[in-house]
Design a protein around this motif. Sequence first.
Motif, PDB file in Angstrom:
ATOM      1  N   ASN B 328       0.825  -1.201   0.000  1.00  0.00           N
ATOM      2  CA  ASN B 328       0.000   0.000   0.000  1.00  0.00           C
ATOM      3  C   ASN B 328       0.859   1.250   0.000  1.00  0.00           C
ATOM      4  OD1 ASN B 328      -2.448  -1.413   0.151  1.00  0.00           O
ATOM      5  ND2 ASN B 328      -2.116  -1.730   2.346  1.00  0.00           N
ATOM      6  N   TYR B 329       2.016   1.147   0.638  1.00  0.00           N
ATOM      7  CA  TYR B 329       2.854   2.335   0.811  1.00  0.00           C
ATOM      8  C   TYR B 329       3.756   2.589  -0.391  1.00  0.00           C
ATOM      9  CZ  TYR B 329       1.257   2.755   5.587  1.00  0.00           C
ATOM     10  OH  TYR B 329       0.473   2.939   6.688  1.00  0.00           O
ATOM     11  N   GLY B 330       4.080   1.516  -1.120  1.00  0.00           N
ATOM     12  CA  GLY B 330       4.976   1.664  -2.276  1.00  0.00           C
ATOM     13  C   GLY B 330       4.539   2.728  -3.264  1.00  0.00           C
ATOM     14  N   PRO B 331       3.291   2.644  -3.758  1.00  0.00           N
ATOM     15  CA  PRO B 331       2.857   3.649  -4.739  1.00  0.00           C
ATOM     16  C   PRO B 331       2.880   5.066  -4.177  1.00  0.00           C
ATOM     17  CG  PRO B 331       1.363   1.780  -4.731  1.00  0.00           C
ATOM     18  CD  PRO B 331       2.283   1.583  -3.575  1.00  0.00           C
ATOM     19  N   ILE B 332       2.592   5.208  -2.871  1.00  0.00           N
ATOM     20  CA  ILE B 332       2.608   6.555  -2.282  1.00  0.00           C
ATOM     21  C   ILE B 332       4.032   7.111  -2.310  1.00  0.00           C
ATOM     22  CG2 ILE B 332       2.071   7.936  -0.246  1.00  0.00           C
ATOM     23  CD1 ILE B 332       0.114   5.768   0.611  1.00  0.00           C
ATOM     24  N   VAL B 333       4.993   6.271  -1.892  1.00  0.00           N
ATOM     25  CA  VAL B 333       6.389   6.726  -1.880  1.00  0.00           C
ATOM     26  C   VAL B 333       6.852   7.034  -3.304  1.00  0.00           C
ATOM     27  CG1 VAL B 333       8.751   6.060  -1.369  1.00  0.00           C
ATOM     28  CG2 VAL B 333       6.951   5.533   0.270  1.00  0.00           C
ATOM     29  N   THR B 334       6.468   6.167  -4.247  1.00  0.00           N
ATOM     30  CA  THR B 334       6.833   6.430  -5.640  1.00  0.00           C
ATOM     31  C   THR B 334       6.288   7.780  -6.103  1.00  0.00           C
ATOM     32  OG1 THR B 334       6.998   4.115  -6.253  1.00  0.00           O
ATOM     33  CG2 THR B 334       6.471   5.648  -8.017  1.00  0.00           C
ATOM     34  N   SER B 335       5.076   8.122  -5.638  1.00  0.00           N
ATOM     35  CA  SER B 335       4.504   9.399  -6.073  1.00  0.00           C
ATOM     36  C   SER B 335       5.327  10.578  -5.560  1.00  0.00           C
ATOM     37  CB  SER B 335       3.047   9.518  -5.628  1.00  0.00           C
ATOM     38  OG  SER B 335       2.968   9.724  -4.236  1.00  0.00           O
ATOM     39  N   PHE B 336       5.952  10.447  -4.363  1.00  0.00           N
ATOM     40  CA  PHE B 336       6.807  11.535  -3.870  1.00  0.00           C
ATOM     41  C   PHE B 336       7.983  11.756  -4.826  1.00  0.00           C
ATOM     42  CE2 PHE B 336       5.603  10.024   0.676  1.00  0.00           C
ATOM     43  CZ  PHE B 336       4.350  10.585   0.527  1.00  0.00           C
ATOM     44  N   PHE B 337       8.596  10.647  -5.233  1.00  0.00           N
ATOM     45  CA  PHE B 337       9.724  10.752  -6.171  1.00  0.00           C
ATOM     46  C   PHE B 337       9.253  11.336  -7.501  1.00  0.00           C
ATOM     47  CE2 PHE B 337      11.510   7.735  -3.216  1.00  0.00           C
ATOM     48  CZ  PHE B 337      12.877   7.911  -3.294  1.00  0.00           C
ATOM     49  N   GLY B 338       8.163  10.748  -8.015  1.00  0.00           N
ATOM     50  CA  GLY B 338       7.673  11.155  -9.334  1.00  0.00           C
ATOM     51  C   GLY B 338       7.285  12.625  -9.380  1.00  0.00           C
ATOM     52  N   LEU B 339       6.733  13.138  -8.264  1.00  0.00           N
ATOM     53  CA  LEU B 339       6.328  14.542  -8.244  1.00  0.00           C
ATOM     54  C   LEU B 339       7.538  15.468  -8.286  1.00  0.00           C
ATOM     55  CD1 LEU B 339       3.379  14.425  -5.696  1.00  0.00           C
ATOM     56  CD2 LEU B 339       3.239  15.124  -8.080  1.00  0.00           C
ATOM     57  N   HIS B 340       8.686  15.007  -7.789  1.00  0.00           N
ATOM     58  CA  HIS B 340       9.897  15.815  -7.919  1.00  0.00           C
ATOM     59  C   HIS B 340      10.443  15.738  -9.350  1.00  0.00           C
ATOM     60  CE1 HIS B 340      13.624  17.729  -6.209  1.00  0.00           C
ATOM     61  NE2 HIS B 340      14.126  17.226  -7.319  1.00  0.00           N
ATOM     62  N   PHE B 341      10.405  14.517  -9.922  1.00  0.00           N
ATOM     63  CA  PHE B 341      11.035  14.319 -11.228  1.00  0.00           C
ATOM     64  C   PHE B 341      10.157  14.766 -12.392  1.00  0.00           C
ATOM     65  CE2 PHE B 341      13.233  10.637  -8.934  1.00  0.00           C
ATOM     66  CZ  PHE B 341      14.323  11.425  -8.617  1.00  0.00           C
ATOM     67  N   GLY B 342       8.864  14.975 -12.131  1.00  0.00           N
ATOM     68  CA  GLY B 342       7.975  15.414 -13.206  1.00  0.00           C
ATOM     69  C   GLY B 342       7.909  14.429 -14.359  1.00  0.00           C
ATOM     70  N   ASN B 343       7.860  13.131 -14.035  1.00  0.00           N
ATOM     71  CA  ASN B 343       7.957  12.113 -15.089  1.00  0.00           C
ATOM     72  C   ASN B 343       6.621  11.468 -15.419  1.00  0.00           C
ATOM     73  OD1 ASN B 343       7.432  10.472 -12.922  1.00  0.00           O
ATOM     74  ND2 ASN B 343       9.521   9.731 -12.701  1.00  0.00           N
ATOM     75  N   TYR B 344       5.519  12.023 -14.922  1.00  0.00           N
ATOM     76  CA  TYR B 344       4.238  11.312 -14.990  1.00  0.00           C
ATOM     77  C   TYR B 344       3.353  11.755 -16.145  1.00  0.00           C
ATOM     78  CZ  TYR B 344       3.334  15.493 -12.225  1.00  0.00           C
ATOM     79  OH  TYR B 344       3.301  16.770 -11.776  1.00  0.00           O
ATOM     80  N   ALA B 345       3.793  12.680 -16.946  1.00  0.00           N
ATOM     81  CA  ALA B 345       2.925  13.126 -18.036  1.00  0.00           C
ATOM     82  C   ALA B 345       3.723  13.292 -19.328  1.00  0.00           C
ATOM     83  CB  ALA B 345       2.226  14.424 -17.661  1.00  0.00           C
ATOM     84  N   GLY B 346       4.658  12.372 -19.539  1.00  0.00           N
ATOM     85  CA  GLY B 346       5.411  12.387 -20.788  1.00  0.00           C
ATOM     86  C   GLY B 346       6.168  13.685 -20.998  1.00  0.00           C
ATOM     87  N   ASN B 347       6.371  14.043 -22.270  1.00  0.00           N
ATOM     88  CA  ASN B 347       7.154  15.236 -22.571  1.00  0.00           C
ATOM     89  C   ASN B 347       6.425  16.526 -22.223  1.00  0.00           C
ATOM     90  OD1 ASN B 347       9.591  14.181 -23.349  1.00  0.00           O
ATOM     91  ND2 ASN B 347       8.935  13.879 -25.469  1.00  0.00           N
ATOM     92  N   LEU B 348       5.102  16.500 -22.330  1.00  0.00           N
ATOM     93  CA  LEU B 348       4.344  17.692 -21.958  1.00  0.00           C
ATOM     94  C   LEU B 348       4.618  18.039 -20.488  1.00  0.00           C
ATOM     95  CD1 LEU B 348       2.172  19.829 -22.628  1.00  0.00           C
ATOM     96  CD2 LEU B 348       0.496  18.236 -21.679  1.00  0.00           C
ATOM     97  N   GLY B 349       4.552  17.013 -19.643  1.00  0.00           N
ATOM     98  CA  GLY B 349       4.825  17.220 -18.224  1.00  0.00           C
ATOM     99  C   GLY B 349       6.226  17.760 -17.986  1.00  0.00           C
ATOM    100  N   ARG B 350       7.184  17.268 -18.762  1.00  0.00           N
ATOM    101  CA  ARG B 350       8.570  17.746 -18.601  1.00  0.00           C
ATOM    102  C   ARG B 350       8.696  19.205 -19.000  1.00  0.00           C
ATOM    103  NH1 ARG B 350       9.981  12.283 -19.829  1.00  0.00           N
ATOM    104  NH2 ARG B 350      10.639  11.409 -17.832  1.00  0.00           N
TER     105      ARG B 350
END
Lengths: 98, 540
Positions: B328-350
């Motif tokens: 349950n906690y894995g996806p939450i922790v991943t979201s913390f990383f992803g929100l810093h890296f801006g990797n969740y919306a392809g090139n538009l997100g970048r």
Amino acid sequence: MTNNTVTKIQPHWWRKSLLGVFLGLSFAYSLVALFAWYGPGGIDADIKVQFNMWIISPIWLTIIAFTFMFKTAKQAFLYLASANLISYTLFFALRYTV
Amino acid sequence: MKIRGDIIRTYQSIHTWTGIITGLVLFIGFYAGSLTMFKPAIEQWATPTVQELLQIPAIKLDQLINEAAKQQEKVKQGFIINFDENSSPMMWYEKGGGRGLRLDDQLKHATLNEYDQLVSYQGEKNMLGSLIDQLHRTAGIVGKVGHEDLGVLILGIAAGLYFLALISGVIFLLPTLVKSLFALRQNKGASRFWLDSHNLIGVVSLPFHFIIAWTAVVFALHDPFYGGLSVVYGDKPLFERAAPGKTSYDFSSLPPMQQYIDKVAELAPNHTLHLLDFSRLDTTSPSLAIEVKANDQLMRGGYSDIIYMNPFTMEVEYSTVYNEHNSNYGPIVTSFFGLHFGNYAGNLGRWVYFIMGLLGAFLFYSGNLLWLEKRRKKQQQQSKSSKVMAALTIGVCFGSILGVVVSMLASKWLYIYSTQTNIYYLYLYYVSFFAAIGYCLWRGAARGAIHIQLCLAFACLAIVATTIAGYLLPHLELASTFQQKNYFVELIAFVFAMLFFVSAKKTKKRATQGDKHSVWAIAPDKAKQVNQAIEVNTTT
């Protein structure tokens, strides 16, 4: 409202900062400790240790920020120390009796 | 909303001082962070085309590995299989390898030709993107504390102060927020315009800034935080550590590549396989790091999720690809990383993160300018410390950008005339950076700002000119060495060249026609000389 000067915030920058940094950190750890052992999933939940590590700093920094709302450093000490005392008492009570 | 005056004054002080202390390092962290959004693209742009050998069908990978292992002992220690169509199918380190930043790594690329013979090419691994990433994480501050970079720790503490600056900024802005948020008052003087844009950008991108501040604190200081947590955990170990292996494996017993491909498809059905990184194959603790990508969801790394397994037994040791069954906690922790890296919306997100990062850098720059202006109003005469701070603001901010732009400009030329490219990036960066600071301290912030912005404009234009020269002058072999698939780097360089030209012009106008007592003013008699210098600059 005669003693208006007394109700104003006194800066006490150094003392409040140090109190926020140290007592704030120990209070943040006590909240995380309660969550780690008795929050959803308990102490053994997968990946929870990472989540626990992540939530220390935002709690800590928010406490530091609001420490400067206390009127005096003495008041900051009283409130932060009591908060620590209560949450650690609760934690150790749960940990060694339940 | 009404807030007591003493609270507002208290939090205004906190905002000012945390901002002033951290503004300069955070400026570098932010603009360099913007660039890291396109780290693979920048490294591809800077890497000679010959280094990337042709891909082969997956079915031939085993043959390639066997051929390479027959000819090169190093392959039996470890190698990388890359599935990206723009990369060589197989690589291994002739020198270096493993974690950390080294500038002299020698990477060997290999593929099979049409007769199934091994073709290989050895080259220095281009580190331009990695160096920009290092600049993002350390602000260019060198030195180590234990195994951690000093710069990382300094930026971690700066990020904590920045978190406080955000909270205090919100508190003391609340009373006037609704009234003046969207008012960009240009007619009330320059400092009012700076203040309004500072507030507008700060409030509009506030969630982004809280996320970045928090994640930066954690990235930099996770070791001490885990240290404290181990006390809380008592006898419970924080992490299950696998016992060191005792079995050694034979290279020839490595499963065929198709087995890994099938296994990854099973473990991560929503991801695509990017690369397989085999290491320590000749030891009792062999490792396989599998990078998998998904373009439309949060990922743990900047560009990928990762699965670690034993390459011989294919037993998974650690994975950041979660599903509802394992955590349950894995996806939450991943979201913390992803929100810093801006990797969740392809090139538009970048691109969105790129712009947010630049606006963040603007926030620190404008914050410093506001402080300098405010201090000046209190004291009619310019104090020495104001002048130094102004010079440092200009020198550090523009000097750092200049260092990166000059390194990028020199990159292709270095490849043609030399082979030690990576180390020259470092020299060029630090020389440009300190030269800019020195120039600002010597000639004052006003002249520094005008001249360094002009330098930046010309350097950006020269990046574009280099590419054009490659096509016009084929004997230089620029275009044939770097066959480009797109021109994003040149496009961005051109846009920034124009921005720096306009900004230099505006700065000059302010220096000569603005308030004479400002730190940004140039005394009238000397202003004439600068005028002439600029005309000479722009005409040549």
